[in-house]
Design a protein around this motif. Structure first.
Motif, mmCIF file in Angstrom:
data_model
loop_
_atom_site.group_PDB
_atom_site.id
_atom_site.type_symbol
_atom_site.label_atom_id
_atom_site.label_comp_id
_atom_site.label_asym_id
_atom_site.label_seq_id
_atom_site.Cartn_x
_atom_site.Cartn_y
_atom_site.Cartn_z
ATOM 1 N N THR A 72 0.746 -1.231 -0.046
ATOM 2 C CA THR A 72 -0.055 0.121 -0.043
ATOM 3 C C THR A 72 0.747 1.317 -0.049
ATOM 4 O OG1 THR A 72 -1.856 -1.155 1.193
ATOM 5 C CG2 THR A 72 -2.009 1.407 1.111
ATOM 6 N N ASP A 73 0.775 2.147 -1.052
ATOM 7 C CA ASP A 73 1.626 3.358 -0.882
ATOM 8 C C ASP A 73 1.212 4.449 0.248
ATOM 9 O OD1 ASP A 73 1.372 4.081 -4.658
ATOM 10 O OD2 ASP A 73 2.900 2.781 -3.173
ATOM 11 N N GLN A 74 1.886 4.863 0.889
ATOM 12 C CA GLN A 74 1.894 6.013 1.836
ATOM 13 C C GLN A 74 2.064 6.982 1.023
ATOM 14 O OE1 GLN A 74 1.380 5.908 4.950
ATOM 15 N NE2 GLN A 74 1.538 7.992 5.263
ATOM 16 N N LYS A 85 2.094 8.224 -3.126
ATOM 17 C CA LYS A 85 2.044 7.243 -4.072
ATOM 18 C C LYS A 85 3.553 7.326 -5.083
ATOM 19 C CE LYS A 85 -0.429 6.975 -8.519
ATOM 20 N NZ LYS A 85 -1.640 7.402 -9.262
ATOM 21 N N ASP A 86 3.857 6.198 -5.362
ATOM 22 C CA ASP A 86 4.943 5.749 -6.140
ATOM 23 C C ASP A 86 6.241 5.995 -5.545
ATOM 24 O OD1 ASP A 86 3.338 4.610 -8.128
ATOM 25 O OD2 ASP A 86 3.156 6.458 -9.298
ATOM 26 N N ARG A 87 6.418 6.260 -4.322
ATOM 27 C CA ARG A 87 7.304 6.746 -3.541
ATOM 28 C C ARG A 87 7.931 5.977 -2.375
ATOM 29 N NH1 ARG A 87 7.686 12.756 -2.396
ATOM 30 N NH2 ARG A 87 9.796 12.008 -1.667
ATOM 31 N N THR A 102 5.904 2.894 0.791
ATOM 32 C CA THR A 102 4.752 2.079 1.026
ATOM 33 C C THR A 102 4.413 2.268 2.513
ATOM 34 O OG1 THR A 102 6.217 0.490 1.884
ATOM 35 C CG2 THR A 102 5.439 0.353 -0.562
ATOM 36 N N ARG A 109 -8.012 2.580 3.028
ATOM 37 C CA ARG A 109 -7.840 3.491 2.058
ATOM 38 C C ARG A 109 -9.005 3.377 1.063
ATOM 39 N NH1 ARG A 109 -3.929 0.854 -2.650
ATOM 40 N NH2 ARG A 109 -4.821 -0.967 -2.613
ATOM 41 N N LEU A 111 -9.324 4.827 -3.125
ATOM 42 C CA LEU A 111 -8.884 5.265 -4.305
ATOM 43 C C LEU A 111 -9.688 6.165 -5.024
ATOM 44 C CD1 LEU A 111 -7.164 2.007 -5.449
ATOM 45 C CD2 LEU A 111 -5.874 3.878 -4.385
ATOM 46 N N ASP A 140 -7.951 10.726 -8.835
ATOM 47 C CA ASP A 140 -6.274 11.214 -8.901
ATOM 48 C C ASP A 140 -5.634 10.216 -8.324
ATOM 49 O OD1 ASP A 140 -7.517 13.675 -9.166
ATOM 50 O OD2 ASP A 140 -7.707 14.211 -7.234
#
Length: 91
Positions: free
Chosen positions: A13-15, A17-19, A21, A86, A88, A91
């Motif tokens: 799971t992203d904390q 986004k794309d950087r 978890t 979470r 989604l 965005d």
């Protein structure tokens, strides 16, 4: 839910986004908590802004910390429920 399922969910799971978890975020927060402990105990420094109250009340804060291990554990796991709640959006 078993702990291995929680860990797997946190790692996927992203904390940010794309950087980062949720798992990586927990590791980072635990690291920074340790940095603060080191600073309070005059065993290290903190980069960036240090609020004046932290300096003013350094000894008082230290005297109230009774279980650093528990605090670091709580810092690490503070977002463990995030994967299950979470949402989604577009965005």
């Amino acid at each position: 839910m078993k702990i291995k399922d929680v860990v797997k969910a946190m790692k996927s799971t992203d904390q940010i986004k794309d950087r980062q978890t949720v798992w990586e975020h927990g590791i980072c927060v635990k690291f920074h908590v340790q940095e603060i402990f080191n600073f309070l105990e005059d065993k290290g420094s903190i980069e960036g802004y240090i609020p004046s109250w932290l300096l003013d009340y350094k000894q008082d804060i230290l005297s109230l910390i009774w279980d650093k291990k528990l605090i670091k554990r709580a810092a690490f796991w503070h977002d463990l429920g995030k994967p299950s709640v979470r949402l989604l959006d577009g965005d």
